[in-house]
Design a protein around this motif. Sequence first.
Motif, PDB file in Angstrom:
ATOM      1  N   ASN A  48      13.611  -2.304   4.657  1.00 23.14           N
ATOM      2  CA  ASN A  48      12.679  -1.542   5.495  1.00 23.14           C
ATOM      3  C   ASN A  48      12.940  -0.050   5.353  1.00 23.14           C
ATOM      4  O   ASN A  48      14.081   0.402   5.443  1.00 23.14           O
ATOM      5  N   SER A  51      12.242   6.286   8.666  1.00 19.03           N
ATOM      6  CA  SER A  51      11.264   7.353   8.855  1.00 19.03           C
ATOM      7  C   SER A  51      11.766   8.681   8.295  1.00 19.03           C
ATOM      8  O   SER A  51      10.985   9.570   8.009  1.00 19.03           O
ATOM      9  N   LYS A 124       7.578   1.805  15.031  1.00 13.98           N
ATOM     10  CA  LYS A 124       7.158   2.004  13.638  1.00 13.98           C
ATOM     11  C   LYS A 124       7.783   0.951  12.733  1.00 13.98           C
ATOM     12  O   LYS A 124       7.125   0.401  11.855  1.00 13.98           O
ATOM     13  N   ASP A 128       5.549  -1.502  10.515  1.00  7.76           N
ATOM     14  CA  ASP A 128       5.715  -1.523   9.052  1.00  7.76           C
ATOM     15  C   ASP A 128       6.163  -2.895   8.565  1.00  7.76           C
ATOM     16  O   ASP A 128       5.669  -3.399   7.548  1.00  7.76           O
ATOM     17  N   LYS A 131       3.288  -5.319   8.701  1.00  7.96           N
ATOM     18  CA  LYS A 131       2.358  -5.068   7.586  1.00  7.96           C
ATOM     19  C   LYS A 131       2.922  -5.631   6.289  1.00  7.96           C
ATOM     20  O   LYS A 131       2.199  -6.253   5.499  1.00  7.96           O
ATOM     21  N   ASP A 132       4.227  -5.408   6.053  1.00  6.33           N
ATOM     22  CA  ASP A 132       4.872  -5.945   4.851  1.00  6.33           C
ATOM     23  C   ASP A 132       4.786  -7.471   4.839  1.00  6.33           C
ATOM     24  O   ASP A 132       4.488  -8.076   3.807  1.00  6.33           O
TER      25      ASP A 132
END
Length: 194
Positions: A48, A51, A124, A128, A131-132
């Motif tokens: 992952n 940021s 976040k 993320d 979404k992955d």
Amino acid sequence: MMKKWSYLLIGLLIGVVFATTGNAFADQIKSMVGQTVAGEYSVKVNGNSLSENAIVVDGKAHVPLRAVTDSLGASLKVDGKTIQIESSENSSSKQTDNMAQSVSNKYQGWPISKLEDRKSELEKFVTDSEKDKESMLKSLEKYSKFKTEYSGNEKLMEKLDSETKDTEERIKAAENNIAKYKSDLAEVNAALTK
């Protein structure tokens, strides 16, 4: 007159001693001020992206320590000029005197601004990672369609089986990360309400 000269001489000697000591001390301290950033790298922890990016200065990579330790579930404490990092395994083993206290208190005592920053970061991470995971699930669907279309091609079947297995493992890792991030997010929210 003699007294003035002796004071002047003593003052001059003290000034020379401080000047040379200060220069020697300054030479020992390396500073990044004025250094040129030679490059910037994205940082991934357990697949992952963080940021914040790492930078390269003078041939050395400098990573965002708080973001890395937070994503690994480790605690970071700055005590004077000492940075203390403790993994969640070590911190939980130190809590033998109070078994009721659990990892859920790791955000207790954090300033509100840090908690809000951590909350945004975790949200976040969750977004993320989800979404992955969604993208990897779509890849599995494609692999399944390819398997039915090209069932007679052994080489392609082997490659698709390998890709399927790899993708399934990555999905499992993403699900574990999502669960961990959501757990941490619940802890942050609990700390914010206290």
